[in-house]
Structures are given as structure tokens and as C-alpha cells.
Write a protein that holds these residues in place. Sequence first.
Motif, PDB file in Angstrom:
ATOM      1  N   LEU A 181       0.833  -1.205   0.000  1.00 13.69           N
ATOM      2  CA  LEU A 181       0.000   0.000   0.000  1.00 13.69           C
ATOM      3  C   LEU A 181       0.866   1.252   0.000  1.00 13.69           C
ATOM      4  CD1 LEU A 181      -2.836   1.289   0.364  1.00 13.69           C
ATOM      5  CD2 LEU A 181      -2.458   1.163   2.801  1.00 13.69           C
ATOM      6  N   MET A 184       2.406   1.889  -3.259  1.00 12.28           N
ATOM      7  CA  MET A 184       1.531   2.443  -4.288  1.00 12.28           C
ATOM      8  C   MET A 184       1.540   3.967  -4.224  1.00 12.28           C
ATOM      9  SD  MET A 184       0.561   0.029  -6.151  1.00 12.28           S
ATOM     10  CE  MET A 184      -0.701   0.728  -7.204  1.00 12.28           C
ATOM     11  N   PHE A 185       1.711   4.520  -3.035  1.00 11.16           N
ATOM     12  CA  PHE A 185       1.805   5.971  -2.915  1.00 11.16           C
ATOM     13  C   PHE A 185       3.028   6.506  -3.656  1.00 11.16           C
ATOM     14  CE2 PHE A 185      -1.200   5.836   0.637  1.00 11.16           C
ATOM     15  CZ  PHE A 185      -1.938   6.979   0.374  1.00 11.16           C
ATOM     16  N   ASP A 187       3.931   5.913  -6.498  1.00 12.30           N
ATOM     17  CA  ASP A 187       3.606   6.322  -7.863  1.00 12.30           C
ATOM     18  C   ASP A 187       3.229   7.797  -7.957  1.00 12.30           C
ATOM     19  OD1 ASP A 187       4.119   3.840  -8.748  1.00 12.30           O
ATOM     20  OD2 ASP A 187       2.031   3.250  -9.083  1.00 12.30           O
ATOM     21  N   PHE A 188       2.668   8.325  -6.863  1.00 13.91           N
ATOM     22  CA  PHE A 188       2.292   9.730  -6.874  1.00 13.91           C
ATOM     23  C   PHE A 188       3.524  10.626  -6.966  1.00 13.91           C
ATOM     24  CE2 PHE A 188      -1.454   7.997  -4.683  1.00 13.91           C
ATOM     25  CZ  PHE A 188      -2.481   8.691  -5.295  1.00 13.91           C
TER      26      PHE A 188
END
Lengths: 261, 272, 338
Positions: A181, A184-185, A187-188
Motif C-alpha cells: 500500500l 503504491m503511494f 507512484d504519486f
Amino acid sequence: MKRVFRLEKIFIAQYLKQTMEYKADFFVGVFGVLLNQGLNLVFLKIIFSQIPKLDGWSLQQIIFIYGFALIPKGLDHLFFDNLWAVGQRLVRKGEFDKYLTRPVNPLFHVLVETFQVDAFGELLVGVILLVMTTGTVHWTWVKLLLFILSIPFVTSIYTSLKIGTSAMAFWMKKSGAISYLFYMFNDFARYPVSIFNNVVRWIISFIIPFAFTAFYPASYFLTDKNIVFNLGGLVVISIVLLFISISIWNKGISAYESAGS
Amino acid sequence: MSSYLRRYRPFIVAGIEEATVYRSNFIIYLLGNTLGAFVTYFLWKAVFTSSANSSLNGFTFPEMVLYIFLSFFTGVLTSSDSSTSVGDEVKDGSIAMRILKPINFAANYFYEEIGNKIINLGLLMLPFFGGIVAYQILGQNAPAVNWINILLYFISAIIAYLINFYFNLCFSFTAFFFRNLWGSNLLKNALVVFMSGTLVPLAFFPAVLQNIFKFLPFSSLLYTPVMMYLGKYSPKMIVSMLFLQIFWLVFFIVLSKIIWYFAIKHLSIQGG
Amino acid sequence: MAMIEVSHLQKNFKKTTKAPGLIGAFQSLIHPQYQTFEAVKDLSFEVPQGEILGFIGANGAGKSTTIKMLTGILAPTSGFCRINGKIPQEDRKNYVKDIGVVFGQRTQLWWDLPLQETYSVLKEIYDVPEKEFHKRMDFLNEILDLNEFITSPVRTLSLGQRMRADIAASLLHNPKVLFLDEPTIGLDVSVKDNIRKAIAQINHEEKTTIVLTTHDLDDIELLCNRIFMIDRGSEVFDGTIKELKGQFGRIREVEFELVDSNDGAKLDYSTLPVPVEIRQTGNTVVAKFDDSLVSVPNILKLTLAQVEVKDISVKDADIEEIVRQIFRKEAQEHEQLS
Ligand SMILES: Nc1ncnc2c1ncn2[C@@H]1O[C@H](COP(=O)(O)OP(=O)(O)O)[C@@H](O)[C@H]1O
Ligand SMILES: [Mg+2]
């Protein structure tokens, strides 16, 4: 400290020997990373074929941010990837026992045990992208120095997030999902924060501060603006985060339950 | 039929149980995937804002929003990882425990995964699919809800799942060559994400690539169902796309049987 | 002062309880239920330096959990243990320098590397000086026969070889205390024998204190001065083998070698107030009886009066038999309770 480097050296040597037992793996790993990054670039290219600039940033600049992000990410991947195993397997199966019966700090022991050569793919792409887009930055000696100095701090953000999230496994048995999780941040982080709404911007700046792993520091090098926030923030956040994650880890160890056998 | 179901019921139940044991885990995985969708959303929003045109390669912004979230939903719906360990199990011989039982080897994994999916979708359906439909009803300029398209979507998505299941089964046998499954999976996922249209609609690629990708199996995994939902296909196209999907499904079923035949032969020669 | 000092040691695990089947799965999805499970209950004991303590108990009795607390892997829920003057959980890094640990079901060897690589890494981890290391390796080679496979990758070793290698790994740094959790599990007789000899030799030559858990009662009989038996987490017996036999060992066997094998039929113990079980194979007759009810001399007298005997041997109570008895009794009590 001397002992630390000595052990690190020994472990890397051992790991390389292990890797050489499976040469095909080495190539599939590096090739996988290269392809993955390559396709991400094609994606950027496709996006920029529709528009001249993304929220005021050129393709060259975005690629620079991208390349900058890959260096610390690759370093973390290269040296500290064993943390994933803590969250996925070592705790759940009780294999973590081993680290607790050795006269070495368990965190250190876990960290140095692997040497993930796949990461050379990331480092290679990162360097190539930076070289390709180096013209977008007005380099000075000071800036070059700051650039080099910022890398360990950024790497530490990655590693701290991994330490903190994988330590959750001591309570939850399996925490790979949490690490995922957090990742995935990540990617921001590769895009200008201005494209996100306030909530996301706030989260990636201060809660899961991936924006400091790429966009903020890189934007300083690109625009020469806001050194205090862009680089000072990086230093502060990486130190705070390291501190928090190590204390989570230490608490976790005393909650470790091993596994029935 | 009922005896058939009875035989496989334990696997479905086992799948459900496993999914619930690590329930916090898969909720978090879902959250992670949702985040990915939001990154893409913001990115495209910025792209549409920065662009002079209101439609890019035939996609309006509301259509693009639907595309992004549908492709993530479809990704979860059709994901299949239960079979990724088959190759490993054959290689180290632990498959013996599974093939001792008088049931089809693939069914083992398949039904376990169905159990898993029941839980996954139960959790995901309402917030995600409900959200998509709500956006269609409430969103400005959003494409209207079309029930026939939704039906077509689910038919196509189920075929896509089956293709994905057998594709991953075939792929798992690369474990014979690599120990580093992380690397080979990264390789596979990068290709699949790209050529299935997850990252960007295939319509955005140069024409040559588009035509190649259209006939590779990967577009059947995601692009086809999503485009059906969006009503981008003519009736003739719909039929031919469904046939293409079925072709790929049969292809991977047959391929997996062939690989299985040789792998088992290898197993009996090597003695596991 | 005792080498190992354990006082009111307790370990609770939180377990999720779940009704079986689908309904249970859904229930635990929505509202998981926890239950405290006492794996180790209020154990207290001491082990002096140089002793070999045999830790026995049925599967799931809590042996491994105890060992994990003693080695600092698990934190006790309450109570404490002090070993070599240190509390494992408090002073972990210093503490583990002086102990060796082997979990029979697991390995600490580097799986893909030749065995000797593991030893050279461990040498660094434990900071063993070069000269010491070579001397130590020679010694371990000698008692555990590592030479034949020391250059093979660990994954190619047989179970017996792997176990020997693991034991050597735990001894490399010359520990004062050695913990062995089921070191002979799954091994064949000759390997077991080799391992037992090595353990005995280490204990003898270096006065190493050893705590050993096992299912194999031969291990106990051949190695341990003292037995500590637990069941469902609680102590059921603590003492020497002799005491165990004294306390529980009522069944004894006397073996006679007859001059004439036909004499076996003549034997008759019906004059005694208790039943005596007789087993004959060829010339050998074994009489089995409860020695709290009839004494050995009595049996001998009666036998010699009836038949001509070439040789006599009186066997001690078999420990395996005793343990079986204790567990049977426990199980019965348990059943009656529930
Ligand atoms: N990590 C754990 N979590 C929950 N229960 C455990 C754990 N480890 C052991 N147990 C339980 O504690 C009991 C004792 O286990 P253990 O010490 O491994 O037994 P033994 O080694 O005597 O066979 C068993 O019932 C086991 O299920
Ligand atoms: Mg045990």
C-alpha cells in the motif's frame, strides 16, 4: 562501525555467490526492471504526445524527476530488500527466530542479508535518464554537492517506510500488503504535486512523504526555488521517519510470537 | 452436476477461509490498487486540462474516468494468482500431494481461487461498481448507464478471467528455469499491464502497435471488456471480439495441458 | 549459582477461535474472536552448570515455546529466566554470544551455499578469531564428521548431514549453554548415535550446560542426568531418571536363560498374590511384574525352585514404558474432568 562494514562486505560476497548459482535469474531480474522502466517511459511519451506541457512541466523535466527518483529507490532495493521477506514470510513462518539468536542487531542482520542485483536495472535506467536530461538543470558545484547529499536521505525515506511497515508483521503476522500500500503511494511521487487534489498532496507530503523522494528535491534542482522546503524538508522528514520506524521495529521485536513448530 | 460440485466444494470453502484469515491483508491490497487508480485519474485530469481538445483519441474526459476505474475494477475481477505456484510445486515435487487426489489438477487451484474471489468481489462490488454506476448517473457529461453493455462486460470479463487463469498457469512453469519469481513476474506484469491497456487505452498507441496489440492475447484480458462497457464496439465488433477471446481461452487451455503433460513426464523421470 | 534459573515462567498466546466451515469463516471475517491460550504455565526450575537437562513432553506440550523464551526469541508473558547471569530479553546481544541454539525442524545454514561458507559467515558474526576458528573447526570435524560434505551446497545435504552441520554451527563460538530442540527428529539410528556421542563429548570436555528436548527416550536415557517433563504447559515431573523410575517404575522384568527350553511350560507363579506375565522365546523366558507388590528376590526364589537356569538378568523399568504410563494416567484424568 568497522565491524558493520566488514559484515556488510561478507554478506554481499555471500549473496553474490548465491546469485551466481542462478545466473538466469540475474538476467531475468535486471531485464524485468529495465523493461518495466522502459514501458513507463513510453507511457510518459504517449501522454506528452497529447499535450506540450503537463501542468507547466515539460517532458524533459518530468523525465529528470523520474530519473532522480530511481537512484535512491534502486539503492534501497539493492541493499535493503530483505525487509519485504520480513513482512511476507520470515515472521509468519517463525524464520525470524534465527536473527534473534545471533549477537548482531537483528535489523542490521536482516538488512544486510540480501543484495538484490536486480536493482542494477533501476540504477542504470536512473543514471541514463539523468544524463539524458541533465541539460534541463543549471548545474553549479553547490547544487551538484546537494544533489549527491540528498540521495542518502531519500534512500532513508524508502528504507524507513519499509522498516516501519514490515515491522507490522510482528503483530499481524503478515504485512506485505501494508508495505505494498505504501509503495503504491510511491507512484504519486513521480509527478508534479500540483496535479493532485489537496488531500492527496497533503498525504504524500507529510504522512507517507513520498513527494520528498522525488518531486520536491528534484523540483529544487530544476527550478532553484524553495531550497528550505524542498531540501530542508527532505532532511527533517527522513530523520523523523527513520526514528519512528526504528521505534516501531523495536516494539515489534518484543511482540514477536514466533510460530508453532 | 451436483456430485461434481460436491467434490469441489471443499476447495471453494478452503479458498474462502484463506481469504478471511488474512482479511485485513486483502482489504489493504485493494486500497493499494485503488490508490493506483487515483494516481492515473489525477494524471489524466491534468492531461485533459493541459490539452486544447476536449476529446483525446476518441475519449472524452468522463469516458476516460470510467476507463480508468473500470480497468482497475476489471483488473481485480480477472486477477488470478492461485496458479502461479503450480510450476514451483511441480519442480520441487510437492505437486504429488495434489495429483494424488482423483480430480483435475487445474480444478484444484481454480476452485480455491473461486472461493477467494467470492469474498473479494463481495467486498469490492458495492463500493467500486456502485461508484462507477453512480458516476454515470450523477457525473456531468458522463456516458449513460447501459444495461446491455454491462451484461456484455460481465460476460467478457468472465472469459477474461478464465484466459488469465490459464495464461498464468502456463507462465508458472517458467519456474523450471528461474528461481527468481519476482523478476520473471515483474517482466510478465510489465508486459501485461502495457499490452492489455491497463496503463493507457490501446487507442493511444501508434496505429501499427495498436493492430499488433489487438490480436495478441493481452487485449482480451482487459481492454475488450472495458471497451464493451463503454459501448465503443459495433455489434459486429462485439461478436468478433468475443470470438477472439474464446479463441485465446481455448488456446491457453490446450497449451496448459500440453505443458502439463511434459512437466509430469519430467517429474516421473526426475522422481520429483 | 545455577547456570539456568527459571522462575514462574508463563507464556500466553492469543488465538483466534473460529467455528468450522463457511459460516465460521464469515463470522470471523466480520467479528473475529480471540481466546487466551496458555502454552507454558508457571514453570520454575534450575539447571547447574554442566548438566544435561532432558525436556520431555507430548507434541504441543510447550517445549519449544519454553526453549524460545530461554533463548530470548520470545518474551515471557510473566515470570523470568536468567541464564549465565543474564536476562535474555534484556541483554539479548550479549546474552546470545554465550549460547548455541538448534531447532531440529529448521536450519540456520545458508541454503544455497557450500556448507563451509556458512561457517565463515558465522565466524564473522560471532567474532571468532582466525586461529580459534581453525582449531574449533578441526574439533567439530572430528566429532561430527563434517569433512565428507563440507564443500557441498547445503540444499544437497541429507537430513542427518544437515543436522550435524547445524549442531556444529551452534557450537562454533564455544557457547556455555546449548539448547537443542529435537536434534534427533527424523534421523536413522546410526546418525542418532553419532549425534548423541557428539553431545555427550561436548558436555564432558567443555562442561557445556545443555537443555535438550526430544521425543526419543533413548536420547534421554543415554544423555540426560535429569528429566523435566511437562504436559499442556505445566510441570509433571522434575528429577533424575532413577527418581522417575522409583516414583513411577513399578513394572520390572526378569530374564532367565533356561537350560532346557521345554522347562518353560513348567513355570507356575499362581501361588503369588499378583499376576506375573510370562513371555518365552527359545531358551529365554521373561517375567514381567509389579515390583511394589512382589519383590525381585521372591520371583527369583520361586523360579529357581521350579526350573534349572543358566543365566539371570534383572532389567530396570523401561523409561519409555514409564512415560507412556504417566501420559496414559494424565489422559484418563483429563477425560474424567471434561
Ligand atoms: N506462535 C504461536 N502462536 C500461537 N500458538 C502457538 C505458537 N507457538 C506455539 N503455540 C501453541 O503452543 C503450544 C505449545 O507449542 P510448542 O511449544 O511448539 O510445543 P512442543 O514443542 O512441546 O511440541 C501448542 O499448542 C501450539 O499450538
Ligand atoms: Mg516443538
